[in-house]
Design a protein around this motif. Sequence first.
Motif, PDB file in Angstrom:
ATOM      1  N   UNK A 640       0.637  -1.708   0.152  1.00 40.63           N
ATOM      2  CA  UNK A 640       0.383  -0.318   0.117  1.00 40.63           C
ATOM      3  C   UNK A 640       0.697   1.089   0.280  1.00 40.63           C
ATOM      4  N   UNK A 641       2.118   1.345   0.604  1.00 42.74           N
ATOM      5  CA  UNK A 641       3.384   2.555   0.630  1.00 42.74           C
ATOM      6  C   UNK A 641       3.791   2.612  -0.649  1.00 42.74           C
ATOM      7  N   UNK A 642       3.484   1.263  -1.435  1.00 40.56           N
ATOM      8  CA  UNK A 642       4.934   1.167  -2.410  1.00 40.56           C
ATOM      9  C   UNK A 642       3.732   2.227  -2.884  1.00 40.56           C
ATOM     10  N   UNK A 643       2.072   1.901  -3.433  1.00 38.84           N
ATOM     11  CA  UNK A 643       0.912   2.560  -4.557  1.00 38.84           C
ATOM     12  C   UNK A 643       0.860   3.379  -4.209  1.00 38.84           C
ATOM     13  N   UNK A 644       1.101   3.838  -2.563  1.00 37.98           N
ATOM     14  CA  UNK A 644       0.870   5.570  -2.410  1.00 37.98           C
ATOM     15  C   UNK A 644       1.849   6.562  -2.935  1.00 37.98           C
ATOM     16  N   UNK A 645       3.073   6.191  -2.808  1.00 35.63           N
ATOM     17  CA  UNK A 645       4.072   6.466  -3.564  1.00 35.63           C
ATOM     18  C   UNK A 645       4.718   6.384  -4.992  1.00 35.63           C
TER      19      UNK A 645
END
Length: 855
Positions: A640-645
């Motif tokens: 989820x963090x990667x997608x956010x970035x």
Amino acid sequence: MKVMNSDHWKKIEDIVDELLKLSEAERSQRARDLCGQDIALLNEVLDFLNVMDQSDDAILSLKKSKHIIAKSVVREIEQERDASYFIGKEIQNYQIVKHLETGGMGAVFLAERCDGTFQKQVAIKILKREFANPTISERFKQERQILANLTHPGIAKLYDGGMFEGLPYIIMEYVEGEQINKYCNLEKLSVKQRLKLFGKVLDVVDFAHRNLIIHRDLKPENILVNYRGDVKILDFGIARIEKLSVQETDRPDGFHFLTPQFASPEQLQKKEINTLSDIYSLGILLNQLLIDVSLFDIEGLSIKEILENKTSYYPKQPSEKYNHLPEQTKLDIAANRGQAPGNLIRELKNDLDCIVLKAIQPEPTSRYESAKAFKEDLERREKHLAIMARQDEPIYRTNKFLMRNRSYLFVALLLMIVLSSTAFVTISGIYAERDRALYEMKKAEEVTQFLMGLFDDANPVEQNDIEVSASSILELGINRIDTVQDPEIRHQLFMVMGNAFHKLSEYENSLNAFNHALKESKEFFGSDHINTADVYYAIGNVEVTFFNWHLAVPPLRSAFEIYEEQLAEDNLKLIRTMSRLGRSLYNFGERDLGIIFSEKAYQQISEEMLPETSLEIMDDYAIYLMNNEQIEDGIEVLHAKVNYILEHFDDENYKLVGPYNRLALAYRQIEEFETAITYYKKALQISESVYGIEHLTTDRIRRNMFGSLAALDLHEELEKQFHIAIETTRNRFSENHWRTGQIYGTFGLYRMERNNYADAMKYLQLRQDIYVETLGANHEWTVGAFSHLVAVHIFSESAQADSLLTEHKKMIRSHQPEIHSQILRSLNHVIGIYENKEGDYSKIIDKYSTFLPAE
């Protein structure tokens, strides 16, 4: 002088006459039958034919045939008599003991002094028969004398020479070492280190050129490097003898001794050459040291085609040539230089590209005028001065100025940050409070004077041209802040410099600056002020970087208590601190409280938050989940963090480094090693590109990858990454820094897992020695690391094993009753190693288990 009798003379004449009656296809075999292995007879036949070469035109057709036959016989007989023929032979006072190599001019042997006077090893080069001509022999003596007088530590000495069984020989200094290109790759030298080594070659060549000696065959095989990194050039000037050889050679194009890849165009054209021909060869050599592959694709080409290739077509620049190689080849080449492909391309582009291409210009006068000038241009590049190989364009000169003064510009950027913040307060204050505005103006002026004073004190002219780094300027600033009278300005400067050191990964200096800021903040603002809480958070954040949970918890707890008292529940500072404190508490051992803080912080992430704050909290929460054995949930948060970035930034943003690395760690925990390596490589590529190869983050990712590489038996890749890690850490810190010790320890554990106990013991002992010297014998890291050293001694059944185990138990007891968490982690780890090894280690496991807290 030997007198030839009539029978012997007739034998020579009969051989030649009989050969001339046969077809060319039949002559070689018949000549071998007639001459056998009689080398002396063959010499006399050849001398006879040489005399015929000087006869009148009436026998021109006859002499040519006889000459070709003689050379054909020589070649075939010499091919039958291989290098082993010379083993055991004595030349002067030396006995040949070993064949070293065979080249275009002849074979090289190792020989030892055999007359009993003293011990000495030499190299003896036995030249081919082309050099047995009487005219050449005389000139050869002259050359030997010239070369014998060429004395330089970088030039292999020539001791003597003569004739042996009709073949010329040279006795030279025996040099042990690796070819320069192989040495660079074996030692994983960086581009900077390769250029430094190449500079030594240029020094040697410059010395020879000033003594009017040209090498004529500079190539890696003739340049050796010993274990100390000293350069030694072989065969200096010997290739000049080629000019004295007979015109007809075995090759139809007449180039028997050249190395086409390194030969200059004028050599290929058989023109008179000078020192600029060596400059060309040096340019080709430099390119090979930089990218391992030739700029010219000449394999399988004739001399004429090679010449056309080198003179008619402009070669690709080294960076361009490298960039068009297959991806795996690029990765391997870059790894041998301790960097990523993208970084290598950036380092080659522009200056190094231009320097190489200037050295290999087809027209000799367009090259560097000397080896000295060649080296000076490389030195100008290193100092970020404009190089001679490039046009002195205004933009190019400006870029060079910026690079030379990047340390000043970095600090100037800090100045701008400070001034911009004070200017904002100043403008606001004009309307709100005139007195405050006047104070802010005065404060801005003092900050300006302070930081500009750093430029004066760090001026390279005043510092005898010592290179000034951003870090050294900041250190100078730390030492000078006490001269500032205003405590508010002192606090502000310490915070700015602490954050700057943190960005540079200078963590010890960062803590020093923040601790000074804390003192100023408490005295000026008060212990419960928000500014004081900001400093507490900054200190705790640095300790988290070190995984020093016991040192991170107190300042983070202090910051949280102040924020909680004075800020709203949804304040970003409060939520961020809650998240970081939760992570630290969990790892420190207060798990229940850590879980509460981590989950509460994660639940308060909102769209209104700044991306940086949201990402920090997601990172802390994912780590908490993985530590709590909720690996799948942790992986979900990280994705989820990667997608956010990726939604908010580009796919090479530095913010991806952390989650990619943590995803790799998570996949490693669930033994999906191939997926782990994929994410490690993504993290490593971005980290090297953004932070650089020597940054702590890059180093940590590389070391994290070791375990997954070992699990998949990718041992060659692991060895390569280890050498990069150790070299970059040495360069950034030192051989005796604790970080270097960490890497030795990681590699030692890997060796122990592979049952290579000798290597494991070496590396683990290195780590132990470094920890004792830098951290102290009773430091928690030193005590924890000692458990692994004890283990390898036990596994290898060392005589010291029992005494080391006893010593280790005493070290642990000295930390009771509150044994540090780092020591406990090491004990748990080493117990796991014992449990997975074949054999009964239950007694040792029981002894260590007594130190662990009851569950």
